[in-house]
Scaffold this motif. Sequence first.
Motif, PDB file in Angstrom:
ATOM      1  N   TYR A 292       9.220  28.024   2.016  1.00  0.00           N
ATOM      2  CA  TYR A 292      10.166  26.924   2.239  1.00  0.00           C
ATOM      3  C   TYR A 292      11.576  27.336   1.860  1.00  0.00           C
TER       4      TYR A 292
ATOM      5  N   GLN B 124      13.634  24.430   6.538  1.00  0.00           N
ATOM      6  CA  GLN B 124      12.571  25.025   7.351  1.00  0.00           C
ATOM      7  C   GLN B 124      11.452  25.549   6.462  1.00  0.00           C
TER       8      GLN B 124
ATOM      9  N   THR C 260       7.857  27.946   6.844  1.00  0.00           N
ATOM     10  CA  THR C 260       7.003  28.779   7.671  1.00  0.00           C
ATOM     11  C   THR C 260       5.597  28.756   7.080  1.00  0.00           C
TER      12      THR C 260
ATOM     13  N   THR D 179      12.099  18.361   7.746  1.00  0.00           N
ATOM     14  CA  THR D 179      11.944  19.826   7.671  1.00  0.00           C
ATOM     15  C   THR D 179      11.313  20.360   8.950  1.00  0.00           C
ATOM     16  N   ASP D 180      11.856  21.441   9.457  1.00  0.00           N
ATOM     17  CA  ASP D 180      11.317  22.108  10.634  1.00  0.00           C
ATOM     18  C   ASP D 180      10.126  22.959  10.203  1.00  0.00           C
TER      19      ASP D 180
ATOM     20  N   VAL E 200       7.352  25.723  11.062  1.00  0.00           N
ATOM     21  CA  VAL E 200       7.042  26.810  11.982  1.00  0.00           C
ATOM     22  C   VAL E 200       5.699  27.401  11.589  1.00  0.00           C
TER      23      VAL E 200
END
Length: 210
Positions: A94, A100, A102, A205-206, A208
């Motif tokens: 994070y 973002q 992952t 939050t994005d 991925v």
Amino acid sequence: MMRSIVRALFFVVLACGPMLAWGATAQEQLKAFVATVQSATGSFSQVTTSPQGGKAAPAQQGAFAFQRPGKFRWEVQKPYAQLIVADGKQVYQYDPDLAQVTVRDVGKAIGASPAAILFGSGDLEQAFNVTALPDKDGLQWLRAKPHSTADAGFAQVDIGMRDNLPVRILLLDAFGQTTRVDLSGLQANASVPVSQFQFTAPKGTDVVRM
């Protein structure tokens, strides 16, 4: 760049128990650590230098915790916030500034890194060529080179032990950069709240997924 270093540095979340291995080699101490320490907390500082010796990234400070098998928390607090959390199944990386996170499978994220040994119950020699190094700076050293550097993401890692405690880690990556990690305040077999190994992405939050 940050992702490759962080991935390779999962293994540095270390601590060692009250083992009576006076005079033992670094490899013997490390094996004893894997066998006896089920959880730990502590602090770290790290700095990455270029092949020419200059700083390749700002120095970082933070805290860590882990619990076998496969749970850990690596939290950079200074100079900027970064967080890595593994819940035993997935690894969350994070970045608050980028908003973002992952997400990777634990097995794929750790792969052939030393984390597979230090957070699990395997044998170091299964994934690494391990050799002893001369004592230096009052530490006993070993070097571990992954059988496959392509999967590991780094060329080699040197681990310095003292009094059955991992004190310093030197990681050489594929770009010739060296990351030095110093550990302090190690508390072996500490009681770590379950919440330390849980992560919920903040709103907005994005996410991925790799």
